[in-house]
Design a protein around this motif. Structure first.
Motif, PDB file in Angstrom:
ATOM      1  N   UNK A   1       0.841  -1.193   0.000  1.00 16.65           N
ATOM      2  CA  UNK A   1       0.000   0.000   0.000  1.00 16.65           C
ATOM      3  C   UNK A   1       0.875   1.242   0.000  1.00 16.65           C
ATOM      4  N   UNK A   2       0.525   2.211  -0.801  1.00 16.18           N
ATOM      5  CA  UNK A   2       1.307   3.436  -0.912  1.00 16.18           C
ATOM      6  C   UNK A   2       0.883   4.435   0.160  1.00 16.18           C
ATOM      7  N   UNK A   3       1.853   4.949   0.905  1.00 15.54           N
ATOM      8  CA  UNK A   3       1.552   5.943   1.932  1.00 15.54           C
ATOM      9  C   UNK A   3       1.439   7.327   1.299  1.00 15.54           C
ATOM     10  N   UNK A   4       0.404   8.060   1.707  1.00 17.67           N
ATOM     11  CA  UNK A   4       0.190   9.421   1.244  1.00 17.67           C
ATOM     12  C   UNK A   4       0.542  10.381   2.371  1.00 17.67           C
ATOM     13  N   UNK A   5       1.399  11.326   2.113  1.00 20.67           N
ATOM     14  CA  UNK A   5       1.776  12.308   3.116  1.00 20.67           C
ATOM     15  C   UNK A   5       0.738  13.396   3.274  1.00 20.67           C
ATOM     16  N   UNK A   6       0.839  14.143   4.344  1.00 21.55           N
ATOM     17  CA  UNK A   6      -0.135  15.199   4.623  1.00 21.55           C
ATOM     18  C   UNK A   6      -0.220  16.208   3.476  1.00 21.55           C
ATOM     19  N   UNK A   7       0.923  16.565   2.919  1.00 20.54           N
ATOM     20  CA  UNK A   7       0.942  17.584   1.875  1.00 20.54           C
ATOM     21  C   UNK A   7       0.250  17.123   0.599  1.00 20.54           C
ATOM     22  N   UNK A   8       0.191  15.820   0.405  1.00 19.96           N
ATOM     23  CA  UNK A   8      -0.391  15.273  -0.822  1.00 19.96           C
ATOM     24  C   UNK A   8      -1.803  14.736  -0.638  1.00 19.96           C
ATOM     25  N   UNK A   9      -2.380  14.922   0.555  1.00 20.77           N
ATOM     26  CA  UNK A   9      -3.653  14.274   0.862  1.00 20.77           C
ATOM     27  C   UNK A   9      -4.787  14.773  -0.039  1.00 20.77           C
ATOM     28  N   UNK A  10      -4.934  16.065  -0.179  1.00 25.74           N
ATOM     29  CA  UNK A  10      -6.050  16.585  -0.966  1.00 25.74           C
ATOM     30  C   UNK A  10      -5.947  16.139  -2.426  1.00 25.74           C
ATOM     31  N   UNK A  11      -4.748  16.173  -2.967  1.00 22.24           N
ATOM     32  CA  UNK A  11      -4.570  15.708  -4.339  1.00 22.24           C
ATOM     33  C   UNK A  11      -4.905  14.227  -4.467  1.00 22.24           C
ATOM     34  N   UNK A  12      -4.450  13.428  -3.488  1.00 21.16           N
ATOM     35  CA  UNK A  12      -4.695  11.985  -3.537  1.00 21.16           C
ATOM     36  C   UNK A  12      -6.184  11.679  -3.461  1.00 21.16           C
ATOM     37  N   UNK A  13      -6.902  12.429  -2.635  1.00 24.99           N
ATOM     38  CA  UNK A  13      -8.346  12.197  -2.524  1.00 24.99           C
ATOM     39  C   UNK A  13      -9.036  12.534  -3.846  1.00 24.99           C
TER      40      UNK A  13
ATOM     41  N   UNK B   1     -14.025  15.815   7.830  1.00 24.53           N
ATOM     42  CA  UNK B   1     -14.624  14.750   7.026  1.00 24.53           C
ATOM     43  C   UNK B   1     -15.426  15.294   5.848  1.00 24.53           C
ATOM     44  N   UNK B   2     -16.256  16.305   6.096  1.00 25.68           N
ATOM     45  CA  UNK B   2     -17.084  16.825   5.009  1.00 25.68           C
ATOM     46  C   UNK B   2     -16.241  17.494   3.930  1.00 25.68           C
ATOM     47  N   UNK B   3     -15.170  18.189   4.344  1.00 25.08           N
ATOM     48  CA  UNK B   3     -14.290  18.819   3.354  1.00 25.08           C
ATOM     49  C   UNK B   3     -13.588  17.770   2.504  1.00 25.08           C
ATOM     50  N   UNK B   4     -13.115  16.700   3.145  1.00 30.47           N
ATOM     51  CA  UNK B   4     -12.439  15.640   2.405  1.00 30.47           C
ATOM     52  C   UNK B   4     -13.418  14.921   1.483  1.00 30.47           C
ATOM     53  N   UNK B   5     -14.623  14.692   1.974  1.00 25.99           N
ATOM     54  CA  UNK B   5     -15.634  14.035   1.136  1.00 25.99           C
ATOM     55  C   UNK B   5     -15.946  14.879  -0.095  1.00 25.99           C
ATOM     56  N   UNK B   6     -15.943  16.192   0.098  1.00 24.27           N
ATOM     57  CA  UNK B   6     -16.237  17.086  -1.021  1.00 24.27           C
ATOM     58  C   UNK B   6     -15.185  17.056  -2.114  1.00 24.27           C
ATOM     59  N   UNK B   7     -13.961  16.687  -1.767  1.00 25.85           N
ATOM     60  CA  UNK B   7     -12.875  16.604  -2.743  1.00 25.85           C
ATOM     61  C   UNK B   7     -12.864  15.285  -3.505  1.00 25.85           C
ATOM     62  N   UNK B   8     -13.573  14.297  -2.986  1.00 30.49           N
ATOM     63  CA  UNK B   8     -13.453  12.936  -3.500  1.00 30.49           C
ATOM     64  C   UNK B   8     -14.327  12.698  -4.726  1.00 30.49           C
ATOM     65  N   UNK B   9     -13.968  11.642  -5.463  1.00 32.48           N
ATOM     66  CA  UNK B   9     -14.833  11.181  -6.550  1.00 32.48           C
ATOM     67  C   UNK B   9     -15.970  10.324  -5.994  1.00 32.48           C
ATOM     68  N   UNK B  10     -15.668   9.562  -4.956  1.00 27.35           N
ATOM     69  CA  UNK B  10     -16.668   8.770  -4.234  1.00 27.35           C
ATOM     70  C   UNK B  10     -16.125   8.577  -2.827  1.00 27.35           C
ATOM     71  N   UNK B  11     -17.012   8.620  -1.828  1.00 30.60           N
ATOM     72  CA  UNK B  11     -16.564   8.618  -0.431  1.00 30.60           C
ATOM     73  C   UNK B  11     -17.439   7.660   0.373  1.00 30.60           C
ATOM     74  N   UNK B  12     -16.818   6.602   0.894  1.00 32.49           N
ATOM     75  CA  UNK B  12     -17.524   5.638   1.749  1.00 32.49           C
ATOM     76  C   UNK B  12     -17.107   5.895   3.191  1.00 32.49           C
ATOM     77  N   UNK B  13     -18.067   6.276   4.020  1.00 32.07           N
ATOM     78  CA  UNK B  13     -17.795   6.675   5.402  1.00 32.07           C
ATOM     79  C   UNK B  13     -18.240   5.572   6.343  1.00 32.07           C
ATOM     80  N   UNK B  14     -17.269   4.901   6.977  1.00 33.40           N
ATOM     81  CA  UNK B  14     -17.626   3.829   7.919  1.00 33.40           C
ATOM     82  C   UNK B  14     -17.920   4.366   9.311  1.00 33.40           C
ATOM     83  N   UNK B  15     -17.739   5.685   9.518  1.00 35.32           N
ATOM     84  CA  UNK B  15     -17.954   6.268  10.844  1.00 35.32           C
ATOM     85  C   UNK B  15     -19.331   6.891  11.005  1.00 35.32           C
ATOM     86  N   UNK B  16     -20.033   7.102   9.900  1.00 37.06           N
ATOM     87  CA  UNK B  16     -21.362   7.706   9.958  1.00 37.06           C
ATOM     88  C   UNK B  16     -21.360   9.192  10.232  1.00 37.06           C
TER      89      UNK B  16
END
Length: 422
Positions: free
Chosen positions: A367-379, A396-411
């Motif tokens: 598995x490839x590790x994503x650093x903090x600086x690259x998180x938004x791009x990776x999402x 969570x909502x900001x990260x979900x907004x950046x994603x192509x699809x977001x599965x939230x196991x935390x609700x």
């Protein structure tokens, strides 16, 4: 140096215990088989989430010292065993660490010592495994030395309850042993609860975690059929928990982790089968349900990708939070490991990000590790992002907004076109 207490095992259980004992003026000797751990502690470095380097420095100022020399155990008035008890291949507890600790104590046992086992195990361990070894040298429990069991109740990352304000259950080989143990813990724990004996204290811990294990399995199974019936289980739980009696909220998730929930109930199930010859069906069914949750998360991710005409094979899947619970660095039995393994087995390209994890054990090479600086791009580039643990660092909502699809196991994410909750 004569120690008031020697604590065997300087991990998530033993170290917080050492902190509280030191805080009330007790001279504490921390024993561990790891030279790295001992050297770090003596240098003022913490290796557990709940204690800072400053906490360790304060402990040292108060007389705390760590060692790998078992002969020093003979200096202590009280010895507490806080070593891990993982599962063995046959599903029972691996008592190797406990046996090693007890053997070291037996070589240094003196009259008047108090010996307490805190490591979680099956009912009867203190009396049937620990006591015979300690008595082999001629001293008798309850007469020449004192023997008790007191289950650890440490909840890593819990900001409200720690070693001091979590009630301490104690059960001795005899009532005298119980009182000796209660007197010891009463010096630095707010509330001490006495049981009839060691077996009752051992079983109390297993009941606590079996209760949680079974109820987590209940909501995990409900998560499946509620999704199929188009029922929002998270909304159901919020409504149900408004009842002021008779209900305690549990929540679904990607699986259970840590040292307690996925392991401790098996000690009880194993003991029932071994001694009574029949299964503890509630525990075994709960284990079956909870163990299949990573596969269920993979299935849900696959379904989300299908909605956008993508196959799981060849897709990039980004996992957020790979520890076993939020806001800690502990990876023990994390459900993120089987989740990643099953995604990789199905041909997905797995990436992960966790602000608390330097190295992800188990799937580090795959598995490839994503650093903090690259998180938004990776999402934004990942075909699907799965929130496994809701660390406080995540918006969570900001990260979900950046994603192509977001599965939230935390609700915790807000509903949206790209967001689906477990």
């Amino acid at each position: 140096m004569t120690a008031d207490v020697a604590i065997i095992g300087q991990g998530y259980v033993g170290l917080p215990l050492a902190k509280e004992a030191t805080a009330v003026g007790l001279k504490v000797l921390g024993y561990d088989v790891s030279q790295r751990v001992v050297d770090g502690l003596n240098a003022g470095k913490s290796h557990v989430d709940d204690l800072s380097d400053q906490d360790i420095a304060t402990m040292i100022e108060g007389g705390f010292r760590a060692t790998t020399d078992p002969s020093e155990l003979g200096q202590a008035k009280t010895i507490v065993i806080c070593v891990p008890t993982p599962l063995s291949e046959d599903g029972g507890p691996d008592l190797g660490p406990v046996n090693s600790a007890v053997a070291a104590i037996a070589e240094n046992l003196r009259p008047g010592m108090l010996i307490i086992l805190e490591s979680t195990t099956y009912p009867g361990t203190t009396d049937e495994v620990v006591r015979p070894v300690l008595e082999a040298g001629g001293l008798k429990a309850g007469e020449d030395f004192f023997l008790a069991f007191s289950p650890e109740r440490i909840d890593p990352g819990n900001e409200k309850y720690g070693a001091k304000n979590t009630p301490k259950v104690v059960g001795g080989h005899t009532p005298v042993d119980t009182e000796k143990a209660a007197e010891f813990y009463g010096q630095f724990v707010d509330t001490v609860v006495r049981t009839k004996g060691t077996r009752e204290a051992e079983t109390a811990k297993l009941l606590e975690n079996t209760y949680r294990h079974i109820n987590i399995a209940l909501v995990n199974e409900m998560a499946r059929f509620c999704h199929d019936l188009d029922i929002d289980l998270w909304d159901v739980i919020e409504a149900a928990k408004t009842k002021p009696f008779g209900f305690q909220a549990f929540y679904p998730g990607p699986g259970v982790g840590g040292h307690c929930i996925p392991i401790d109930p098996n000690y009880l199930s194993y003991n029932v089968r071994a001694k009574l010859g029949y299964p503890f069906r509630f525990v075994e069914l709960a284990q079956e349900i909870n163990a299949t949750m990573p596969a269920y998360v993979v299935q849900r991710a696959q379904n989300l990708l299908n909605e956008t005409s993508k196959a799981l094979k060849g897709s990039t899947v980004l996992l957020l939070g790979v520890t076993y619970k939020p806001n800690i660095a502990d990876q023990r039995e994390s459900p993120a490991v089987p989740l990643a393994q099953q995604l990789i087995a199905k041909g997905a390209e797995v990436q992960f990000h966790d602000p608390r994890v330097e190295e992800w054990f188990g799937v580090a090479d795959a598995a490839q590790k994503i650093g903090d600086a690259d998180l938004e791009r990776a999402i934004s580039e990942a075909d699907i992002t799965i929130l496994v643990q809701k660390h406080r660092e995540y918006d969570i909502d900001a990260l979900a907004g950046l994603s192509q699809a977001f599965l939230d196991t935390s609700g915790k994410a807000q509903d949206g076109d790209k967001v689906e909750r477990l």
